[in-house]
Write a protein that holds these residues in place. Structure first.
Motif, PDB file in Angstrom:
ATOM      1  N   VAL A  38       0.841  -1.201   0.000  1.00 54.83           N
ATOM      2  CA  VAL A  38       0.000   0.000   0.000  1.00 54.83           C
ATOM      3  C   VAL A  38       0.875   1.249   0.000  1.00 54.83           C
ATOM      4  O   VAL A  38       0.614   2.201  -0.740  1.00 54.83           O
ATOM      5  CB  VAL A  38      -0.974  -0.009   1.193  1.00 54.83           C
ATOM      6  N   ARG A  39       1.933   1.265   0.811  1.00 51.82           N
ATOM      7  CA  ARG A  39       2.832   2.432   0.824  1.00 51.82           C
ATOM      8  C   ARG A  39       3.476   2.647  -0.540  1.00 51.82           C
ATOM      9  O   ARG A  39       3.592   3.776  -1.020  1.00 51.82           O
ATOM     10  CB  ARG A  39       3.905   2.279   1.905  1.00 51.82           C
ATOM     11  N   ARG A  44       3.794   5.689  -5.637  1.00 47.90           N
ATOM     12  CA  ARG A  44       3.676   5.763  -7.095  1.00 47.90           C
ATOM     13  C   ARG A  44       2.538   6.685  -7.517  1.00 47.90           C
ATOM     14  O   ARG A  44       2.667   7.436  -8.476  1.00 47.90           O
ATOM     15  CB  ARG A  44       3.454   4.367  -7.675  1.00 47.90           C
ATOM     16  N   GLY A  45       1.424   6.601  -6.830  1.00 47.93           N
ATOM     17  CA  GLY A  45       0.287   7.452  -7.160  1.00 47.93           C
ATOM     18  C   GLY A  45       0.583   8.925  -6.937  1.00 47.93           C
ATOM     19  O   GLY A  45       0.204   9.774  -7.744  1.00 47.93           O
TER      20      GLY A  45
END
Length: 80
Positions: A38-39, A44-45
């Motif tokens: 998730v991190r 990346r997002g």
């Protein structure tokens, strides 16, 4: 213990399809944990180009990672 201590906990709810997509990505990328995956996806997002700000009146449920068919979802303004 890592040099940077993580003191905040973030809780999110995922559908079974979203969790499956996350887990598939995690194992494909050999990430050591769900939290690490998730991190990495958040990193990346946040670095990605081309994301517009959410429009006024957009609800949380309009943001998902998979559509009802199990494929990756489109952006919220494409659903309008």
């Amino acid at each position: 213990m890592p040099a940077e201590e993580r003191g905040e906990r973030l809780q999110i709810m995922l559908s079974q399809d979203e969790l499956r997509a996350l887990e598939n990505w995690r194992f494909d990328k050999r990430m050591p944990s769900r939290a690490a995956a998730v991190r990495e996806l958040l990193r990346r997002g946040l670095m990605a180009e081309g994301f517009d700000l959410a429009g006024e009146g957009i609800q949380s449920k309009q943001f998902g990672i998979v559509d009802k068919g199990g494929a990756e979802a489109s952006s919220p303004d494409e659903d309008a």
